[in-house]
Design a protein around this motif. Structure first.
Motif, PDB file in Angstrom:
ATOM      1  N   VAL A 156       0.836  -1.202   0.000  1.00 62.11           N
ATOM      2  CA  VAL A 156       0.000   0.000   0.000  1.00 62.11           C
ATOM      3  C   VAL A 156       0.873   1.255   0.000  1.00 62.11           C
ATOM      4  N   LYS A 157       1.873   1.275   0.869  1.00 62.55           N
ATOM      5  CA  LYS A 157       2.747   2.438   0.990  1.00 62.55           C
ATOM      6  C   LYS A 157       3.583   2.655  -0.275  1.00 62.55           C
ATOM      7  N   ASP A 158       4.234   1.594  -0.769  1.00 65.12           N
ATOM      8  CA  ASP A 158       5.155   1.725  -1.907  1.00 65.12           C
ATOM      9  C   ASP A 158       4.445   2.106  -3.206  1.00 65.12           C
ATOM     10  N   ASN A 159       3.198   1.661  -3.359  1.00 65.06           N
ATOM     11  CA  ASN A 159       2.513   1.870  -4.632  1.00 65.06           C
ATOM     12  C   ASN A 159       1.536   3.042  -4.630  1.00 65.06           C
ATOM     13  N   SER A 160       1.441   3.735  -3.515  1.00 61.49           N
ATOM     14  CA  SER A 160       0.608   4.929  -3.465  1.00 61.49           C
ATOM     15  C   SER A 160       1.433   6.140  -3.891  1.00 61.49           C
ATOM     16  N   THR A 161       0.868   6.954  -4.756  1.00 61.93           N
ATOM     17  CA  THR A 161       1.536   8.158  -5.227  1.00 61.93           C
ATOM     18  C   THR A 161       0.681   9.374  -4.864  1.00 61.93           C
ATOM     19  N   ALA A 162       1.163  10.537  -5.239  1.00 63.25           N
ATOM     20  CA  ALA A 162       0.422  11.761  -4.925  1.00 63.25           C
ATOM     21  C   ALA A 162      -0.985  11.738  -5.515  1.00 63.25           C
ATOM     22  N   GLY A 163      -1.121  11.153  -6.690  1.00 64.18           N
ATOM     23  CA  GLY A 163      -2.431  11.154  -7.338  1.00 64.18           C
ATOM     24  C   GLY A 163      -3.138   9.817  -7.348  1.00 64.18           C
ATOM     25  N   TYR A 164      -2.562   8.842  -6.680  1.00 66.51           N
ATOM     26  CA  TYR A 164      -3.165   7.501  -6.699  1.00 66.51           C
ATOM     27  C   TYR A 164      -2.897   6.809  -5.364  1.00 66.51           C
ATOM     28  N   LYS A 165      -3.946   6.466  -4.678  1.00 67.49           N
ATOM     29  CA  LYS A 165      -3.813   5.810  -3.378  1.00 67.49           C
ATOM     30  C   LYS A 165      -4.304   4.364  -3.471  1.00 67.49           C
ATOM     31  N   VAL A 166      -3.450   3.450  -3.078  1.00 66.36           N
ATOM     32  CA  VAL A 166      -3.812   2.031  -3.075  1.00 66.36           C
ATOM     33  C   VAL A 166      -4.582   1.722  -1.795  1.00 66.36           C
ATOM     34  N   LYS A 167      -5.690   1.047  -1.911  1.00 71.12           N
ATOM     35  CA  LYS A 167      -6.480   0.641  -0.754  1.00 71.12           C
ATOM     36  C   LYS A 167      -6.061  -0.778  -0.351  1.00 71.12           C
ATOM     37  N   PRO A 168      -6.063  -1.088   0.939  1.00 66.96           N
ATOM     38  CA  PRO A 168      -5.720  -2.441   1.383  1.00 66.96           C
ATOM     39  C   PRO A 168      -6.543  -3.522   0.683  1.00 66.96           C
ATOM     40  N   SER A 169      -7.802  -3.199   0.375  1.00 65.68           N
ATOM     41  CA  SER A 169      -8.673  -4.176  -0.283  1.00 65.68           C
ATOM     42  C   SER A 169      -8.250  -4.474  -1.718  1.00 65.68           C
ATOM     43  N   GLN A 170      -7.404  -3.607  -2.292  1.00 66.85           N
ATOM     44  CA  GLN A 170      -6.936  -3.813  -3.661  1.00 66.85           C
ATOM     45  C   GLN A 170      -5.748  -4.769  -3.741  1.00 66.85           C
ATOM     46  N   VAL A 171      -5.109  -5.024  -2.615  1.00 66.45           N
ATOM     47  CA  VAL A 171      -3.883  -5.835  -2.615  1.00 66.45           C
ATOM     48  C   VAL A 171      -4.234  -7.313  -2.786  1.00 66.45           C
ATOM     49  N   PRO A 172      -3.785  -7.944  -3.886  1.00 63.70           N
ATOM     50  CA  PRO A 172      -4.098  -9.357  -4.119  1.00 63.70           C
ATOM     51  C   PRO A 172      -3.194 -10.279  -3.304  1.00 63.70           C
ATOM     52  N   ALA A 173      -3.587 -11.528  -3.207  1.00 58.99           N
ATOM     53  CA  ALA A 173      -2.854 -12.498  -2.381  1.00 58.99           C
ATOM     54  C   ALA A 173      -1.414 -12.694  -2.843  1.00 58.99           C
ATOM     55  N   ASP A 174      -1.190 -12.667  -4.170  1.00 58.75           N
ATOM     56  CA  ASP A 174       0.169 -12.938  -4.648  1.00 58.75           C
ATOM     57  C   ASP A 174       1.132 -11.792  -4.358  1.00 58.75           C
ATOM     58  N   ALA A 175       0.607 -10.641  -3.924  1.00 57.28           N
ATOM     59  CA  ALA A 175       1.469  -9.523  -3.563  1.00 57.28           C
ATOM     60  C   ALA A 175       2.039  -9.674  -2.159  1.00 57.28           C
ATOM     61  N   VAL A 176       1.450 -10.568  -1.361  1.00 58.28           N
ATOM     62  CA  VAL A 176       1.861 -10.688   0.040  1.00 58.28           C
ATOM     63  C   VAL A 176       2.259 -12.106   0.434  1.00 58.28           C
ATOM     64  N   THR A 177       2.244 -13.037  -0.503  1.00 56.23           N
ATOM     65  CA  THR A 177       2.641 -14.419  -0.209  1.00 56.23           C
ATOM     66  C   THR A 177       3.584 -14.916  -1.292  1.00 56.23           C
ATOM     67  N   SER A 178       4.544 -15.741  -0.892  1.00 58.57           N
ATOM     68  CA  SER A 178       5.454 -16.338  -1.868  1.00 58.57           C
ATOM     69  C   SER A 178       4.816 -17.592  -2.450  1.00 58.57           C
ATOM     70  N   SER A 179       5.302 -18.023  -3.600  1.00 56.09           N
ATOM     71  CA  SER A 179       4.795 -19.247  -4.219  1.00 56.09           C
ATOM     72  C   SER A 179       5.430 -20.459  -3.554  1.00 56.09           C
ATOM     73  N   GLY A 180       4.975 -21.652  -3.915  1.00 56.49           N
ATOM     74  CA  GLY A 180       5.519 -22.867  -3.326  1.00 56.49           C
ATOM     75  C   GLY A 180       7.009 -23.021  -3.565  1.00 56.49           C
ATOM     76  N   SER A 181       7.461 -22.633  -4.746  1.00 54.76           N
ATOM     77  CA  SER A 181       8.884 -22.754  -5.073  1.00 54.76           C
ATOM     78  C   SER A 181       9.669 -21.521  -4.662  1.00 54.76           C
ATOM     79  N   GLY A 182       8.977 -20.400  -4.536  1.00 56.27           N
ATOM     80  CA  GLY A 182       9.657 -19.143  -4.272  1.00 56.27           C
ATOM     81  C   GLY A 182      10.265 -18.533  -5.507  1.00 56.27           C
ATOM     82  N   LEU A 183      10.102 -19.190  -6.651  1.00 54.29           N
ATOM     83  CA  LEU A 183      10.707 -18.721  -7.898  1.00 54.29           C
ATOM     84  C   LEU A 183       9.672 -18.389  -8.956  1.00 54.29           C
ATOM     85  N   ASP A 184       8.441 -18.129  -8.546  1.00 55.63           N
ATOM     86  CA  ASP A 184       7.375 -17.835  -9.502  1.00 55.63           C
ATOM     87  C   ASP A 184       7.752 -16.605 -10.335  1.00 55.63           C
ATOM     88  N   PRO A 185       7.799 -16.737 -11.668  1.00 50.44           N
ATOM     89  CA  PRO A 185       8.175 -15.602 -12.509  1.00 50.44           C
ATOM     90  C   PRO A 185       7.016 -14.669 -12.816  1.00 50.44           C
TER      91      PRO A 185
END
Length: 222
Positions: free
Chosen positions: A131-160
C-alpha cells in the motif's frame, strides 16, 4: 579344466560386448537423438526458456528474479528498487551463493501453516508495504486492492509471474519513478498479460522479467 576356462572367457566376452553395446545405445546414441529432437523442435524450451535483452541472455521466463537496490550497511535484506515492477515476496528463502548470474533466490517454500503467527505478521507487513510503496500523490492504493500474490510467496519461491491485479496497482508508482504516464505503463501491462492456458487452465498472469524488459525499452525511447 580347459573347457571350463574357455566357457568362462566366452561368457566374459559376451558380457563385455553387451555392456559396450548398451553403453553405446543408452549412453551415447539415445541422449544424442533426444537432444537433437529437442533442439530441432523445442530449442527454446530445451535451452531453459531463455529471455534475451540487448543481445544477451538476461534470465529465464520460468524463474523469478529480484529487483532490489544494493544492500546497504546494516541492512539484513535489500530494499526493493521501486522503478521496476516487483514480483512475489521471497520470505524465508535466503540468498543464492552459487549461481549469482541472474540474482536468483533459493527455491523453497516458507513451510508455515495459515495460522502461524510469524506468517500472519509477514502478510500484514507485506500488505502495508505494498500500500505504501505503490501509493503516489495522485493515486492511493487501498488495502482491499492488494491481491494475495502480492503478500505471499509461491511454493517454489521462484514464480516468474504475478497476477494482472498486482501489476495494475504498481502502474502509477512505476510511471512516476520512470517519468512516464500511467497510460503508457498500463498499456505495457495489458500487452504482457497472458490469459488462461487453452482458455481454461490456470489464471491470467504477467511475466515480471518480460514486463521489466519492455519497461526498460520504453524508458530508453522516452
Amino acid at each position: 579344466m580347459n573347457n571350463s576356462v574357455s566357457n568362462t572367457a566366452r561368457l566374459l566376452g559376451a558380457g563385455l560386448r553387451a555392456l559396450l553395446v548398451l553403453t553405446l545405445v543408452t549412453g551415447v546414441i539415445y541422449p544424442l537423438v533426444v537432444t537433437g529432437i529437442a533442439q530441432g523442435l523445442f530449442s527454446n524450451k530445451a535451452n531453459g526458456s531463455e529471455i534475451k535483452a540487448d543481445g544477451k541472455v538476461v534470465g529465464s521466463s520460468l524463474i523469478g528474479q529480484a529487483y532490489n537496490l544494493p544492500l546497504k550497511k546494516g541492512e539484513e535484506t535489500p530494499a526493493p528498487d521501486l522503478k521496476w515492477f516487483q514480483g512475489r515476496p521471497q520470505n524465508g528463502l535466503g540468498t543464492n551463493s552459487v549461481n549469482t548470474q541472474y540474482k536468483l533466490i533459493l527455491s523453497g517454500a516458507t513451510n508455515r501453516s495459515g495460522d502461524n503467527e510469524e506468517l500472519i505478521q509477514w502478510v500484514k507487513d507485506a500488505k502495508a508495504a505494498v500500500v505504501k510503496d505503490n501509493s503516489t500523490a495522485g493515486y492511493k492504493v487501498k488495502p482491499s486492492q492488494v491481491p494475495a500474490d502480492a503478500v505471499t510467496s509461491s511454493g517454489s519461491g521462484l514464480d516468474p509471474n504475478i497476477s494482472p491485479s498486482y501489476a495494475d496497482i504498481q502502474v502509477h508508482r512505476v510511471a512516476e519513478k520512470n517519468g512516464l504516464s500511467a497510460d503508457q505503463v498500463q498499456k505495457l501491462v495489458d500487452e504482457h498479460t497472458d490469459g488462461r492456458t487453452l482458455g481454461f487452465m490456470g489464471e491470467p498472469r504477467v511475466n515480471v522479467l518480460e514486463l521489466n524488459i519492455a519497461l526498460k525499452e520504453l524508458v530508453a525511447k522516452s
